[in-house]
Design an enzyme around this catalytic site. Structure first.
Site: not given
Ligand SMILES: *Cc1c(COP(=O)(O)O)cnc(C)c1O
Length: 404
Positions: A233, A268, A270, A311, A338
């Site tokens: 996040g 986690e 991303g 979004y 479209c």
């Molecule tokens: C999408 C997600 C993430 C990654 O979130 P980021 O904002 O990209 O860091 C981590 N854990 C879970 C369970 C997710 O669904």
């Protein structure tokens, strides 16, 4: 990634050269940036020595995951496909966690057979399904329970996941029930408390609130979790605002609330790992003049990059060759699809563009290609990874013949 003599380069490769060879629209990633992000992430949390599981849904390109693996990260997956991909990339199953609101029997069975670190579960029924499969295979399966800490991540509403009305996680009451239930289970070993409150977070306050809730629960529950999985996040800057997430404050809060428990921390991430590593290069097909604004019609559309349509996300658009001549009209960058939502951004002040010019859509490394689709029966773009002067084809452009 920078301009050299007004021409845009990714590491040592000019975009002119790249697009001549690979055409547009084209995803292009910088290895150097990827490595820097990962090293920074490790450095920022060095006091915690966490297990870092890259969120594969943010970028599911096999070649990129392989590089991420080589740089020492594990994986957070949310489907059987992503789990297969992570294993194919060579990631040790003991560094893989499986998240998701609803995992099917086939997905759970595959995860159990591959002996991954944790299945993070978020419904009672799924926990029981895991127990059933484990029993039938006479195995003990390690799991986590995802808590919904009822904290507003104060991010875009559509990417908030930790409020009580959200479908994610279980509430405190169910959490306690599941812990008590699992204390007696012979086949399911509860090892982790997990949370993930949303994405693109800049403020430490929601995280702090989430940590307080976790602290309160663990202190009440008298149960030893080996892991606390704090999800991802962490936000990245998409605009000129240069907003940055304060990792140091977050680490301090984690130590303050959870330090005393001595659990292994899992993250986690991303977006914070791959978001700014990628660009999408697109060619202007036509410019359509209008009274108040000009539509710049690109060969990239919402199927190639869905975040703006999905979004309301805004990605910065910049030219591949810089000039000092400005347009006197607003440019609205749109795709050829479209749908009225097939637009990227409106720019009041932009350098003068002409048809066939190339532009760059910035910071598309996360939730870019992984969210792309074949809508309008359009083949997905090629993806290139640049390592210094080396050009690696990370994914070939899809062929129409394979789609029809
Ligand atoms: C999408 C997600 C993430 C990654 O979130 P980021 O904002 O990209 O860091 C981590 N854990 C879970 C369970 C997710 O669904």
């Amino acid at each position: 990634m920078k301009y050299i003599k007004n021409k845009f380069f990714v590491e040592n490769v000019s975009l002119q050269k790249l697009t001549k060879k690979f055409d547009t629209p084209l995803y292009c990633y910088s290895y150097k940036k990827l490595k820097k992000n990962i090293n920074n992430f490790k450095l920022n949390f060095s006091k915690l020595n966490p297990l870092i599981c890259f969120s594969v849904k943010s970028n599911s390109n096999l070649k990129i995951i392989k590089e991420i693996k080589k740089l020492g990260l594990g994986a957070d997956v949310v489907s059987k496909g992503e789990l297969m991909l992570a294993i194919k990339a060579g990631i040790n199953p003991k560094k893989i966690v499986f998240s998701g609101v609803g995992k099917t029997y086939s997905e759970l069975k595959y995860a159990i057979e591959n002996k991954i670190l944790l299945i993070n579960s978020e419904t009672k029924s799924e926990v029981k399904e895991i127990e059933k499969i484990a029993k039938s295979k006479n195995k003990i399966v390690d799991i986590g329970i995802r808590l919904n800490p009822n904290t507003d991540a104060k991010t875009l509403n559509k990417i908030s996941t930790g409020k009580k009305g959200d479908k994610f996680g279980v509430n405190e009451k169910t959490f306690f029930e599941l812990v008590n239930y699992l204390k007696k289970s012979k086949h399911v070993n509860l090892r982790c408390l997990s949370v993930h409150i949303g994405s693109q977070i800049f403020d430490n306050k929601p995280y702090e609130k989430m940590l307080k809730v976790i602290d309160k629960i663990i202190s009440r529950i008298k149960f030893k979790f080996d892991y606390i999985d704090l999800g991802g996040g962490m936000g990245i800057s998409y605009g000129n605002d240069r907003k940055i997430f304060n990792y140091s404050n977050y680490q301090k809060s984690i130590l303050k609330y959870l330090g005393k428990y001595n659990n292994k921390i899992i993250f986690e991430p991303g977006r914070s790992i791959v978001g700014n590593t990628g660009i999408l290069i697109s060619k202007i097909i036509y410019i359509k003049e209008n009274k108040s604004k000009n539509f710049v019609i690109l060969d990239a559309g919402m199927n190639d990059l869905m975040r703006p349509a999905l979004y309301g996300a805004i990605h910065k658009i910049i030219p591949t060759i810089k000039s000092k001549k400005y347009s006197n009209k607003t440019y609205e960058f749109v795709g050829p699809i479209c749908e009225s939502t097939d637009k990227f951004s409106s720019n009041k002040k932009f350098q003068k563009l002409k048809e066939k010019d190339l532009i760059i859509i910035c910071d598309v490394g996360a939730y870019g290609s992984s969210l792309s689709s074949n809508y309008n029966l359009r083949p997905k773009p090629a993806e290139i990874l640049i390592k210094g002067s080396k050009i690696v084809i990370a994914k070939k452009r899809q062929k129409l013949i394979d789609l029809i």
